[in-house]
Design a protein around this motif. Structure first.
Motif, mmCIF file in Angstrom:
data_model
loop_
_atom_site.group_PDB
_atom_site.id
_atom_site.type_symbol
_atom_site.label_atom_id
_atom_site.label_comp_id
_atom_site.label_asym_id
_atom_site.label_seq_id
_atom_site.Cartn_x
_atom_site.Cartn_y
_atom_site.Cartn_z
ATOM 1 N N ALA A 195 2.239 56.855 -99.214
ATOM 2 C CA ALA A 195 1.621 57.785 -98.266
ATOM 3 C C ALA A 195 2.378 57.824 -96.946
ATOM 4 C CB ALA A 195 0.162 57.387 -98.031
ATOM 5 N N ARG A 200 4.425 61.259 -95.854
ATOM 6 C CA ARG A 200 3.922 61.958 -94.673
ATOM 7 C C ARG A 200 4.959 61.981 -93.561
ATOM 8 N NH1 ARG A 200 1.558 60.304 -89.968
ATOM 9 N NH2 ARG A 200 0.349 61.906 -88.881
ATOM 10 N N ARG A 241 -4.713 64.096 -93.369
ATOM 11 C CA ARG A 241 -5.559 63.040 -92.823
ATOM 12 C C ARG A 241 -5.668 61.818 -93.729
ATOM 13 N NH1 ARG A 241 -10.172 67.168 -90.553
ATOM 14 N NH2 ARG A 241 -9.037 67.875 -88.689
ATOM 15 N N PRO A 242 -5.977 61.994 -95.024
ATOM 16 C CA PRO A 242 -6.002 60.799 -95.884
ATOM 17 C C PRO A 242 -4.642 60.124 -96.001
ATOM 18 C CG PRO A 242 -6.315 62.812 -97.187
ATOM 19 C CD PRO A 242 -6.448 63.195 -95.754
ATOM 20 N N LYS A 244 -2.448 59.988 -93.624
ATOM 21 C CA LYS A 244 -2.294 59.256 -92.371
ATOM 22 C C LYS A 244 -3.105 57.968 -92.397
ATOM 23 C CE LYS A 244 -2.550 59.694 -87.332
ATOM 24 N NZ LYS A 244 -3.207 58.384 -87.137
ATOM 25 N N LEU A 245 -4.325 58.038 -92.906
ATOM 26 C CA LEU A 245 -5.171 56.839 -92.982
ATOM 27 C C LEU A 245 -4.528 55.779 -93.875
ATOM 28 C CD1 LEU A 245 -8.705 58.486 -93.258
ATOM 29 C CD2 LEU A 245 -7.817 57.141 -91.335
ATOM 30 N N LEU A 246 -3.998 56.206 -95.000
ATOM 31 C CA LEU A 246 -3.327 55.269 -95.907
ATOM 32 C C LEU A 246 -2.067 54.703 -95.261
ATOM 33 C CD1 LEU A 246 -3.659 57.197 -99.298
ATOM 34 C CD2 LEU A 246 -4.770 55.031 -98.703
#
Length: 322
Positions: free
Chosen positions: A49, A53, A201-202, A204-206
């Motif tokens: 991720a 990203r 967003r997910p 980035k969170l990962l």
């Protein structure tokens, strides 16, 4: 040196995360059997991720590559020099990677921000945007080639022609958990579509979870590793990473007329301790695992002193307005 010092305030969270992992390992909150699964989580999910990203959202056409080109030339030269000195084998490649791969994200970003401000971050982000693309891809190709050679020498591949061996190694290097998301992200960035927030967003969170989880995992592994037998080797790698690497970068920069903020940021980046990605590489290939684990911890402690000295010398001999 106070807690407000840029070096201390940047290093302390890293030390605490490793310490938390160490305590969890010693208390058996995370058992040894789970380490491999956690390593797979970090290497096969979180890193994917982060790398995709980073490359998918990077505006490569805006980057000033001049300030980082020399960094990679110096790092690459040092990598191959150490590889030949230690011997052409996959274990030596992992150790050589440890001596050149910096913790640019967890430590580098807050350190440069505190010391050099937003202008310094521009130079660092230019470096970070290509850090994994250049160094991890290089290391992956070299390690895969060496692993293929070692397997052939042990009779595990029969009498495959050298061209086929090289082709297979390059294929394994490309279809690999590190280069593959980098290449995919780069190709996607060329479309100019950007990432929709529902996807971004997910990711980035990962990606944000990578650094903390990887460092906790280093601590857990450290709790199961006898550092004593590896202290000498870890100290040697730490000195190569935190002293020799930035020294070579500074000398090369000054010799070619580099100066000012760009050179300072590159030298400080070279002086940072061993990045957690090297630990994951050692886990992935089962090479020098305990030595690299110890090196991440030892280099982080060593860097508190060496980075402070490096920044003080830079302030004296390389004025930012130069």
């Amino acid at each position: 040196m106070t807690l407000d010092h840029p070096v201390v305030s940047s290093m302390l969270p890293v030390v605490l995360l490793i310490a938390i992992g160490f305590a969890a390992g010693r208390l058996r909150l995370i058992r040894g059997e789970a380490v491999r699964d956690l390593s797979n989580l970090v290497f096969l999910v979180l890193v994917q991720a982060l790398l995709f990203r980073t490359m998918a959202t990077a505006h490569l056409e805006r980057l000033d590559l001049r300030s980082v080109a020399l960094y990679y030339i110096v790092a690459g030269a040092m990598f191959f020099a150490l590889l030949f000195i230690q011997g052409l084998n996959s274990r030596s490649a992992v150790v050589a990677l440890a001596a050149i791969f910096s913790n640019t994200l967890m430590i580098g970003v807050p350190l440069v921000q505190l010391a050099y401000g937003q202008a310094g971050l521009v130079h660092l982000f230019t470096l970070i945007s290509m850090h994994a693309l250049v160094l991890l891809t290089l290391a992956t190709i070299v390690i895969e080639l060496l692993v293929a050679r070692e397997q052939a020498a042990n009779g595990q591949q029969g009498h495959r022609p050298i061209a086929a061996t090289v082709a297979r190694a390059v294929k394994n290097a490309i279809l690999h958990p590190v280069p593959l998301p980098i290449i995919a992200g780069f190709l996607y960035s060329l479309t100019g579509l950007g990432l929709h927030p529902v996807v971004e967003r997910p990711l980035k969170l990962l990606g944000d979870a990578f650094g903390p989880v990887a460092l906790v995992l280093v601590g857990v592994t450290l709790a199961q590793t006898a550092i004593g037998p590896h202290l000498r080797g870890a100290t040697g790698i730490s000195l190569l990473k935190c002293v020799v690497h930035p020294l070579l970068m500074a000398l090369a920069g000054w010799a070619l007329g580099f100066g000012g903020l760009a050179l300072s940021v590159m030298v400080v980046a070279a002086a940072l301790p061993v990045g957690a990605n090297v630990f994951l590489f050692s886990q992935r290939y089962h090479k020098a695992e305990e030595l690299v684990t110890a090196s991440v911890a030892v280099s982080t402690a060593v860097a508190v002193v060496t980075v402070s000295i490096t920044m003080a010398l830079l302030a004296r001999w390389n004025p930012l307005g130069g």
